[in-house]
Design an enzyme around this catalytic site. Sequence first.
Site, short mmCIF file in Angstrom:
data_model
loop_
_atom_site.label_atom_id
_atom_site.label_comp_id
_atom_site.label_asym_id
_atom_site.label_seq_id
_atom_site.Cartn_x
_atom_site.Cartn_y
_atom_site.Cartn_z
N SER A 174 -16.45 -9.89 -53.47
CA SER A 174 -15.14 -10.00 -53.90
C SER A 174 -16.24 -10.40 -55.33
O SER A 174 -16.72 -9.40 -55.94
CB SER A 174 -14.40 -11.11 -52.81
OG SER A 174 -13.23 -10.26 -53.92
N HIS A 191 -10.74 -5.26 -47.11
CA HIS A 191 -11.32 -6.02 -47.41
C HIS A 191 -12.21 -7.76 -46.96
O HIS A 191 -12.99 -8.04 -47.12
CB HIS A 191 -10.90 -7.33 -48.13
CG HIS A 191 -10.95 -7.70 -49.90
ND1 HIS A 191 -11.79 -7.34 -50.29
CD2 HIS A 191 -10.80 -9.13 -49.59
CE1 HIS A 191 -11.78 -8.27 -51.53
NE2 HIS A 191 -12.11 -9.61 -51.62
N ASP A 222 -9.68 -1.04 -48.17
CA ASP A 222 -10.08 -2.34 -48.61
C ASP A 222 -9.08 -1.99 -50.14
O ASP A 222 -9.06 -1.57 -51.03
CB ASP A 222 -11.15 -2.66 -49.21
CG ASP A 222 -11.16 -4.43 -49.78
OD1 ASP A 222 -10.87 -4.72 -50.46
OD2 ASP A 222 -11.64 -4.44 -50.33
#
Length: 707
Positions: A550, A671, A636
Amino acid sequence: MAAPEPPRAERRPTTRTVHGVTLTDDFAWLRAGNWREVMRDPSVLASDIRAYLEAENAYADAYFAPLAELRRTLVAEMRGRIKEDDSTVPAPDGAFAYSSRHRDGGQHPLACRKALPDGAEEIILDGDKEAEGKAYFHLGPWRHTPDHRRLAFAADEQGSELYGIRIRDLATGTDLPDVIRETTGDLLWSADGSTLYYIRRDGEHRPSKVYRHVLGTAPEADVLIYEEPDKGFFVSLGETQSRAFGLVSCGDHQTSEVHLLDLADPAATPRLVAARAPGVRYEVEHHPSLKGENLLVILTNADDAEDFKIVTAPTAAPERANWHDLVPHAPGRMILSHTVFARHMTRLEREGGLPRIIVRDLDSGAEHAIAFDEEAYALGLSPGFAFDTAEVRFTYASMTTPSEVWSYHMASRARALLKRQEVPSGHDPADYVTRRIMAPAADGESVPVSLIYRKGMPLDGSAPLLLYGYGAYGITIPAGFSTGRLSLVDRGFIYAIAHVRGGTDKGWRWYAQGKLTHKTNTFTDFIAAAEHLVREKFTTPERIVAHGGSAGGMLMGAVANMRPDLFASIVAEVPFVDVLTTMLDDTLPLTPPEWPEWGNPIADPDAFTRILRYSPVDNVHRAAYPAIFALAGLTDPRVTYWEPAKWVARLRAADTSDHPILLRTNMDAGHGGASGRFDRLDEVALVYAFALKTVGALAPARTPEPA
């Protein structure tokens, strides 16, 4: 047989000019024009984009095919360290105690309860059953009503964080017909259990609207009770420990605002605590009779309290002018959270890079700390449901010590171990060493680095090392226990966490020095940590695997561009690498709330120039890059799939080495990757197999010798 040729994304150049600078993007076509629809239904993805992502997946699969046996071994090892029928310690709430557990072989949690004092277990929600027939399923929050008659639960079935909410009658086990769709999963009950509060996402996927749902009515008739007007602020729901108030919290990464919901009045509308002020953050707790007064107890950085302080304010008049210090600000001691009970207050704070718990007697003001001895560890508070109690639970772990749950008596200071994480295949902390070292940065700062390795390992530079980093949003990566990483450590790896600027490991200043105009400190801190580990003969550049996800994936992209010679390989999970393009697009869900973190390149030419200088996609250049493995999720909403896809396409075009550059997109997830606890192990095994292969450490794991 010759290795397959890597996919080459077609170049379809698009150009635009921003602040006088012309930007060319050869791979902008990889962003689906209908991305909002793809979040809800992945089957509507354009065929050319799907074909490219599937070609990348096939190429990655071919690379990993010779490692199939290793991956199976890794999964078996990691699964062998998981207690398959594990359960949480039951948390009492009135007539029942609530817990969650997994069944043997189960992928998803079961929500359970027992009638006190010694009733039989009742499964009130079966995650495995709810997941049947679904390619993706994530069981989100679940909350029972105060009268224990009903259960609200949220589930995401695409990985796009669009949660559906259902309500179950616990006497009959049947679900009510009122299904609420496209929510954040936040759940809050009124005191009488007649009304459920929740948050819906808007058309741009932002959590912005709080609704009130009355049981037995159609969701279409639900009443909007709060709408956030600022696109840069997200909304969440919480509750004070006293259970008197619900909390409608709004904020971005530097400013917050809270509104109170009187849970005793189902028709109540939110009431403002204190108006938002730029840079001022606060979190609210409550005590109905603290020294005879009905008070809010507020954690805040107001009045230049950089590392936060705790103040009180009258519940009837909570505006800033009425705030009075209860725990004054102390520079360098960062208060992370606080919980208010009937006679005590606990707070979790960090000083010198390590956390501690402070217990305060609310009558006398006397305080004491719960102390620990290890050099690096992780600590958390678990307040439970009760307000009028002298017992609090905390969790403790280190990189060598499995997680423990303790009950602590805040008055007598007695503690009792309630649970220690079991490792069925065996684990002896004495076989391992955990350390905290400090890496010098170029500007004189010291970067904490947490380490774990096998006892007796020669520290002569021969060991492979995985260096993990994040460095954003003030998030601290705890030096906690991981059963998975033992599969690397038992194969001779040193596992290291670089606590770089951008987190709050060394206070709020550490965070402020890793954002906006100081963002590049995050990258240079990580490089400094790697260089120090080499200098101190823990490893060599040819043996370092860098790992982040991320915002930590942005870190991976940045250090790949800055120092491709310092790493053997880089793993970037759902990496935020197309920073400039994303921050220039205010229609994306996370862009406006992210501007306080990175800057607003739309309105601010300086922010545009600054981001352009480090944005990983924009700074890929002709170089011998290390081996790179990027992982993405099609649905995501946080880091959209096209960011890693564009990054890999640019890397392939610029790389002068023969190292593999891989992209693997989970076509059924978002995600967080795969949702089931064992399915997730397959993804971890991919990462570890890549790490092992790229540093030439494919020997079998070392197992402890018999006593």
